[in-house]
Design a protein around this motif. Structure first.
Motif, mmCIF file in Angstrom:
data_model
loop_
_atom_site.group_PDB
_atom_site.id
_atom_site.type_symbol
_atom_site.label_atom_id
_atom_site.label_comp_id
_atom_site.label_asym_id
_atom_site.label_seq_id
_atom_site.Cartn_x
_atom_site.Cartn_y
_atom_site.Cartn_z
ATOM 1 N N PHE A 283 0.831 -1.211 0.000
ATOM 2 C CA PHE A 283 0.000 0.000 0.000
ATOM 3 C C PHE A 283 0.868 1.264 0.000
ATOM 4 O O PHE A 283 0.599 2.219 -0.731
ATOM 5 N N ALA A 284 1.923 1.246 0.823
ATOM 6 C CA ALA A 284 2.816 2.411 0.924
ATOM 7 C C ALA A 284 3.502 2.676 -0.417
ATOM 8 O O ALA A 284 3.559 3.814 -0.891
ATOM 9 N N ASP A 314 -4.391 8.631 5.547
ATOM 10 C CA ASP A 314 -3.123 9.363 5.384
ATOM 11 C C ASP A 314 -2.360 8.848 4.166
ATOM 12 O O ASP A 314 -1.786 9.619 3.392
ATOM 13 N N VAL A 315 -2.309 7.525 4.023
ATOM 14 C CA VAL A 315 -1.578 6.944 2.890
ATOM 15 C C VAL A 315 -2.351 7.214 1.590
ATOM 16 O O VAL A 315 -1.752 7.536 0.555
ATOM 17 N N ILE A 316 -3.680 7.131 1.666
ATOM 18 C CA ILE A 316 -4.488 7.440 0.479
ATOM 19 C C ILE A 316 -4.238 8.882 0.038
ATOM 20 O O ILE A 316 -4.109 9.173 -1.158
ATOM 21 N N ASP A 384 4.152 9.631 11.367
ATOM 22 C CA ASP A 384 4.139 8.220 10.994
ATOM 23 C C ASP A 384 2.740 7.870 10.477
ATOM 24 O O ASP A 384 1.757 7.952 11.221
ATOM 25 N N LEU A 385 2.663 7.464 9.203
ATOM 26 C CA LEU A 385 1.345 7.303 8.583
ATOM 27 C C LEU A 385 0.645 5.993 8.931
ATOM 28 O O LEU A 385 -0.562 5.883 8.770
ATOM 29 N N PHE A 386 1.382 4.974 9.364
ATOM 30 C CA PHE A 386 0.692 3.748 9.790
ATOM 31 C C PHE A 386 0.430 3.755 11.298
ATOM 32 O O PHE A 386 -0.606 3.287 11.759
ATOM 33 N N ARG A 410 8.252 1.631 7.329
ATOM 34 C CA ARG A 410 7.817 2.784 8.128
ATOM 35 C C ARG A 410 7.604 3.895 7.114
ATOM 36 O O ARG A 410 8.468 4.128 6.259
ATOM 37 N N MET A 411 6.474 4.528 7.192
ATOM 38 C CA MET A 411 6.137 5.565 6.203
ATOM 39 C C MET A 411 5.843 6.871 6.924
ATOM 40 O O MET A 411 5.066 6.889 7.880
ATOM 41 N N PHE A 412 6.449 7.928 6.445
ATOM 42 C CA PHE A 412 6.272 9.230 7.083
ATOM 43 C C PHE A 412 5.866 10.269 6.048
ATOM 44 O O PHE A 412 6.216 10.170 4.877
#
Ligand code: GLA
Length: 428
Positions: A283-284, A314-316, A384-386, A410-412
């Motif tokens: 997804f990221a 957030d990721v969308i 942190d998006l997750f 880890r996604m920011f």
């Protein structure tokens, strides 16, 4: 004298008229349907339901009007529509084996008693959109009638049925015919006057034949296009596509933008092949790549923790960022087996992803934003998006540590700002 003036005026008028004609023909030769300004989001039947046509044997899972209605209902009841997913896409195997007397395509009447128009009405009544599939060649990949020789008629038929997206596949077609075929269909779709998002498999078939696609050219005709092999519901398959995209990112990036995006194929999140960390990774990275988010799962049985991944707003928002820039791999740390990916967003923000290629161990990774090549004269706030929380505030060269699950990310999202006076770190 009067004669001379008139002649000059006439000449000027002629030149102006000519320039208008040239300008107009130049502007309309590109894709002008106004669609896919951000990557399309929705659901596609191929991932989970393939070519299941036997409704007597498996009524719950065969491709039928009921299945598509249930997917539309679940898209709404489970919050996907509210998060931005809007297309319900019918893939291969919806047709009767033959065209009708007027050579028009029609769906299998047993499985689609109200025709494709019936499903279109159903999804439109619920504020959703409908996608359909055909192949440029003589038959579809699964042997149903293809569009070769009937492109114009099929474009008209799809428009009459009120279809909103067409996935045009390219099985069984000599590759020298592919570019013209896709360009013709683009013209016929435009001519219907209906805004139909055009999804092409053009570059994939060229590549399969050892050719190098000209993505900038393809982007003039298609809203999205498949570059790589079919995705399967497995981690190996997701990795292969990620690596393929990383290897070709320099060729890909210039062609991507609002209205035209590369398509690494469906999301397999919510199927049975990926664990939670792997699902977050797909997804990221699909968000970083500005990829279409078309789910290939059975929406009726997605477990809550996987649904949370698919509904991560957030990721969308990263995926749907209006700047439409495609992101890329920035570094590979081959010792620690960690990759860094980055996408530029509107208002000088960035999405960054640390991807742990270790398959067994969680990695405690020490890094700084220098490795992500963020502009130096700023400090950055990281969310942190997750984990959905503030992670810290850093100067570019300042080191910090993150723990990354195996196969996970880890996604920011960064916002640049000036350093607060009494600032303390608050995250590992
Ligand atoms: C090709 C496409 C797939 C799917 C099948 C259907 O393989 O790449 O996405 O549409 O055809 O037959």
């Amino acid at each position: 004298m009067i004669m001379e003036v008139n002649l000059t005026v006439l000449l000027r008028l002629l030149v102006t008229a000519l320039s208008v004609v040239i300008f107009l023909s130049w502007t309309v030769c590109g894709l002008d349907n106004g669609l896919a300004l951000t990557p399309p989001m929705g659901w596609l039947s191929w991932g989970k339901f393939r070519c299941k046509t036997d409704c007597r044997k498996d009524p719950r899972n065969c491709l039928s009007e009921k299945l598509f209605q249930e997917m539309a209902d679940t898209l709404i009841s489970d919050g996907y529509k509210a998060a931005g997913y809007e297309y319900i896409n019918i893939d291969d195997c919806w047709m009767s084996r033959m065209r009708d007397r007027e050579q028009r395509l029609f769906p299998d009447p047993q499985r689609f008693p109200n025709g494709i128009q019936g499903i279109a009405n159903y999804v439109h009544d619920r504020g959703l959109k409908l996608g359909i599939y055909n192949t440029f060649g003589k038959t579809t990949c699964m042997g149903f009638p293809g569009s070769q020789g009937f492109l114009e008629l099929d474009a008209k038929t799809f428009a009459e049925w009120q279809v909103d997206m067409l996935k045009m596949d390219g099985c069984f077609t000599p590759t020298h015919l592919i570019p013209d075929g896709y360009m013709d269909m683009h013209r016929f779709l435009n001519a219907t006057g209906r805004h139909i998002l055009y999804s092409c498999s053009w570059p994939f078939y060229l590549r399969a034949d050892g050719k190098h696609p000209n993505y900038n050219h393809i982007a003039k005709y298609c809203n999205i296009w498949r570059n790589s092999m079919d995705i399967e519901d497995s981690w190996e398959s997701v990795l292969k596509i990620i690596d393929d995209f990383a290897a070709h990112q320099d060729a890909h990036i210039p062609a991507a933008g609002p209205g035209h995006f590369h398509d690494p194929d469906m999301l397999v999140v919510g199927g049975s092949g990926l664990d939670l960390a792997q699902s977050q990774t797909q997804f990221a990275l699909w968000a970083i790549l500005a990829a279409p988010l078309l789910m290939g799962n059975d929406l009726r049985s997605v477990k809550p923790e996987f649904r949370d991944v698919l509904l991560n707003t957030d990721v969308i928002a990263v995926n749907q960022d209006p700047l439409g820039r495609m992101g890329q791999k920035i570094f590979t740390d081959s010792v620690r087996r960690v990759e860094g990916w980055k996408r530029e967003l509107t208002n000088e923000k960035y999405a960054i992803v640390y991807f742990n290629r270790n398959t067994k161990e969680e990695t405690l990774y020490k890094t700084s934003l220098t490795a992500m090549r963020l502009p130096r004269n700023h400090t950055y706030d990281l969310r942190d998006l997750f984990l959905k929380k503030h992670f810290g505030h850093f100067k570019v060269e300042e080191e910090f540590k993150i723990s990354i699950p195996p196969n996970g990310v880890r996604m920011f999202k960064t916002s640049s700002c000036s350093l607060p006076k009494n600032f303390v770190h608050d995250g590992l």
